[in-house]
Design a protein around this motif. Sequence first.
Motif, mmCIF file in Angstrom:
data_model
loop_
_atom_site.group_PDB
_atom_site.id
_atom_site.type_symbol
_atom_site.label_atom_id
_atom_site.label_comp_id
_atom_site.label_asym_id
_atom_site.label_seq_id
_atom_site.Cartn_x
_atom_site.Cartn_y
_atom_site.Cartn_z
ATOM 1 N N GLU A 29 0.816 -1.200 0.000
ATOM 2 C CA GLU A 29 0.000 0.000 0.000
ATOM 3 C C GLU A 29 0.855 1.258 0.000
ATOM 4 O O GLU A 29 0.334 2.353 -0.119
ATOM 5 N N ALA A 30 2.151 1.116 0.117
ATOM 6 C CA ALA A 30 3.038 2.264 0.223
ATOM 7 C C ALA A 30 3.385 2.866 -1.142
ATOM 8 O O ALA A 30 4.130 3.818 -1.203
ATOM 9 N N PHE A 31 2.864 2.315 -2.224
ATOM 10 C CA PHE A 31 3.149 2.863 -3.541
ATOM 11 C C PHE A 31 2.501 4.237 -3.683
ATOM 12 O O PHE A 31 1.385 4.468 -3.245
ATOM 13 N N THR A 32 3.211 5.120 -4.336
ATOM 14 C CA THR A 32 2.664 6.449 -4.588
ATOM 15 C C THR A 32 2.038 6.477 -5.977
ATOM 16 O O THR A 32 2.247 5.563 -6.791
ATOM 17 N N LEU A 33 1.312 7.517 -6.246
ATOM 18 C CA LEU A 33 0.702 7.679 -7.561
ATOM 19 C C LEU A 33 1.784 7.743 -8.635
ATOM 20 O O LEU A 33 1.630 7.167 -9.716
ATOM 21 N N THR A 34 2.887 8.387 -8.336
ATOM 22 C CA THR A 34 4.002 8.475 -9.279
ATOM 23 C C THR A 34 4.560 7.091 -9.591
ATOM 24 O O THR A 34 4.858 6.784 -10.753
ATOM 25 N N ASP A 35 4.668 6.243 -8.566
ATOM 26 C CA ASP A 35 5.145 4.870 -8.779
ATOM 27 C C ASP A 35 4.217 4.120 -9.724
ATOM 28 O O ASP A 35 4.665 3.419 -10.628
ATOM 29 N N LEU A 36 2.924 4.272 -9.506
ATOM 30 C CA LEU A 36 1.946 3.567 -10.335
ATOM 31 C C LEU A 36 1.974 4.078 -11.773
ATOM 32 O O LEU A 36 1.910 3.291 -12.727
ATOM 33 N N THR A 38 4.501 5.453 -13.342
ATOM 34 C CA THR A 38 5.754 4.983 -13.939
ATOM 35 C C THR A 38 5.633 3.518 -14.353
ATOM 36 O O THR A 38 6.051 3.134 -15.449
ATOM 37 N N ALA A 39 5.043 2.705 -13.491
ATOM 38 C CA ALA A 39 4.870 1.281 -13.802
ATOM 39 C C ALA A 39 3.944 1.092 -14.997
ATOM 40 O O ALA A 39 4.207 0.259 -15.869
ATOM 41 N N MET A 40 2.874 1.867 -15.051
ATOM 42 C CA MET A 40 1.928 1.746 -16.171
ATOM 43 C C MET A 40 2.574 2.176 -17.483
ATOM 44 O O MET A 40 2.351 1.547 -18.525
ATOM 45 N N GLN A 41 3.392 3.224 -17.445
ATOM 46 C CA GLN A 41 4.089 3.658 -18.654
ATOM 47 C C GLN A 41 5.068 2.591 -19.126
ATOM 48 O O GLN A 41 5.171 2.314 -20.319
ATOM 49 N N ALA A 42 5.763 1.975 -18.190
ATOM 50 C CA ALA A 42 6.706 0.908 -18.539
ATOM 51 C C ALA A 42 5.966 -0.279 -19.148
ATOM 52 O O ALA A 42 6.442 -0.877 -20.126
ATOM 53 N N MET A 43 4.817 -0.607 -18.595
ATOM 54 C CA MET A 43 4.037 -1.719 -19.156
ATOM 55 C C MET A 43 3.539 -1.375 -20.551
ATOM 56 O O MET A 43 3.502 -2.225 -21.439
#
Length: 71
Positions: A29-36, A38-43
């Motif tokens: 739950e510690a993921f930030t919106l920025t982390d998400l 970034t992950a979505m862009q990488a995917m």
Amino acid sequence: MASQDGPDHGDSESRQNASSRGQERASEEAFTLTDLITAMQAMGETQKEMMDTIKELKNAASKPSEEDRRP
């Protein structure tokens, strides 16, 4: 007494496992919106690369090789 040692040990392990699972959930739950984002862009980039590779493979499979063109 030996029969009591088993359940106590098991209870200790299950409490430890429950604690560990709780910590994993907290860290998830510690993921930030920025982390998400970034992950979505990488995917998305990976998906584009996969689609390009699939297109290349389809094109390569549909073209006859030089050996097939020889009489």
